[in-house]
Design an enzyme around this catalytic site. Sequence first.
Site, PDB file in Angstrom:
ATOM      1  CD  GLU A 107      -4.563  -0.100   9.017  1.00 31.23           C
ATOM      2  OE1 GLU A 107      -5.238   0.322   8.057  1.00 31.23           O
ATOM      3  OE2 GLU A 107      -3.805  -1.083   8.911  1.00 31.23           O
ATOM      4  CD  GLU A 143      -3.303   0.519   1.916  1.00 32.07           C
ATOM      5  OE1 GLU A 143      -4.245   1.308   1.996  1.00 32.07           O
ATOM      6  OE2 GLU A 143      -3.288  -0.569   2.509  1.00 32.07           O
TER       7      GLU A 143
END
Length: 771
Positions: free
Chosen positions: A645, A360
């Site tokens: 996260e 990502e």
Amino acid sequence: MSSATTPADLLADSLAITAPVDTGRLPVLSGALTLAQDADQVTRATLHATSHGVFEAALNGLPVTDSLLNPGWTVYERRLQVPAFDVTDLVHEAPIEDPDAPALRLDVTLAGGWWRGDLGFENAHANYGDDLALLAVLEVVFADGTVQYLRTDESWTSRLTGIELANIYQGQREDRRVAPSAPEPVRVVEIDRATLIPQTSPLIIRHETLAPQRIWTSPSGRTLLDFGQNLVGFLRFSVTGPAGTEITLRHAEVLEHEELGTRPLRGAEATDRIVLAGDPEGEFFEPTLTFHGFRYAEVTGWPGELAAEDIEAVVVGSDITRTGWFESSHPGVNQLVSNSVWSQRGNFLAVPTDCPQRDERLGWTGDIAAFAATAAFQFDVADFLHAWLLDLAAETAANPDGWVPFVIPDLLKLAHHDPEVEAAGWAGATAIWGDAAVWVPEALWNAYGDLERLREEYPGMVLHLRSVEKALSPSGLWDTGFQFGDWLDPDASPHAPADAKADKGVVAAACLVRSARFASRAAHLIGREEDAASWQDLADRVLTAFTGAYVHEDGTITSDCATVYALAISFDLLEPQTREKAGARLAEVVRAADYRVSTGFAGTPFVTWALSETGHVEDAYRLLLEEQCPSWLYPVSMGATTIWERWDSMLPDGSINPGEMTSFNHYALGAVADWIYQVVLGIRAAEPGYRRIRIQPTPGPGLDRARGALDSPVGRIEVFWSTEGADGPAHDGPAADEGFRLEVTIPEGILAQIVLPDGRVEEVVGGSHAF
């Protein structure tokens, strides 16, 4: 580079070149210049270079720069940076083979970087183009004013190296047994000269090195290394071994079941390899054409026994300077702040990314919208985020549908997703993610007070707000279309991160009012009075609709959860009496959750603010200091050295969250550090750029003292406070509170308002003061 000379002008007579054939092995492009005079007559030499891909350049075998991954990552189709490197000293130092005909040889290695790296997630395989390309000019100026140029053109040659792979996600592989190929003519390709801009974003550099704190053998027999800190960079070493020895380096952020925890990397192999040539003098390996997010590494193939002094981790990132510090009597809070700092360091690499380790590593707008104020305290991000905001405006202007893309640069528009992924419906103007176009400039304005840059960032605000205006319902609410909402609400399923307690319409309308208000203020500051009135009218209309639809007579707000109260209070959406009720209700919600966090991306940056600003300081502190999951200190209790996260990226039993989207270096939820700096420590900007300062520390249960500093645009601000009453200088006057002491240092000539915990207000100008 003078303002009158643009990169396009400097490179007008250069040609973009590449290897004749793409074999997969990395090419080195080489050109030579015979100097018309002796090298000691050179007064200035500058290399101006850019590429499709990333490049590393050497002049007569000497690196032209310590920076990495040049020219960084921007919206390549519209903004391709051209860094300029002063190589004057290299010209004087470069070994000259023939003194009678002194020659300079420029060798440039090209790699895919962000241009051609099969980037994205869910098998996106996003690339900007097929061909790598180099466009450069070496400008040499002599003492008599004579100028010579070495330009990229058809005279250059290409050789293939032994680097067989250099990919950001997959890693770097080099076979030292492979000799460079014979030189071949280069191939001329195209680079759009209209895209060329000066280098404005800070270069990417090596920051520091870390030695392994522990080396051991895992249950499966693997050699593992722990560097004690989750970081971004790569491993480097010198080694001696037989020819054909292959050393493999695998990277991961965590261990799971006592082995390297690689599942969160998804499709990123994150593996570097070197095959040794057998040089008895040793071989040096540093994979500078990739980077990894890791704390742990697995090493296989090492000849002999690996010792701590044999290998080191190199921390890399954009060249931003640390500006903010915090330390307190609570070790957990200190570690939390350290985790925020390290997550910013790792993710501020070319662009503000979501994470640095998996497949990502994109410039997600929602993450930086949440974190921008924290970022601007911890580091000098004026240049870094301004350059990114210009990319945001360029990418948004080019978006045929007119809304701010979810990632900047918008690599996802180049993705080749499976039809199921493309049909997921992720499209359109969004709150928080799109609001980055406004909230990031707001944070920069408050931190630096740069009016000209605010003027340059204003068009991005306009684009976002116009796209939202088109998305509003007839009721005036933003309650249709896709929204991320309170992303990663801890009560949501690990497989459904957008599911949240907070009503998405409430979140969107609240965020829109905030954005429209600041756009109005910005328009006024830059002299756009009609715009200012228009954006204020939008804010007023949406607030009226918000109040009518979502705010109830008893002071509750639709969906009755922490996030909606945090936003309504922090964004000043409520009448005073209702605000008081909302603050009390927020405190009730927080207590009912046993002070465990119940907010996601939308509410987390604001929930402690909303509590302390409505008189619930003790609740704010208890929320901050809670250690049970979900909480800010739960990851700290689990050994985290960066922000996770998810609140539970690792479960209490040491297993990784079962969701397929889990990162251990993701700064957004660390946005609480802004509250720690401004409220706990008490350093606030009373005017943009700290032209006036307010020092307003707010002690609370669990912390006995705090110390910190900010290197602001006007100078260094220092604060120390203590409620212990044991050390420190005598009071200048009556104590603000029993046992409370405050010491401040204010930059010379700057007015500071000191607000003490008992409400007493003092004013000082510069210097050191104690209360």
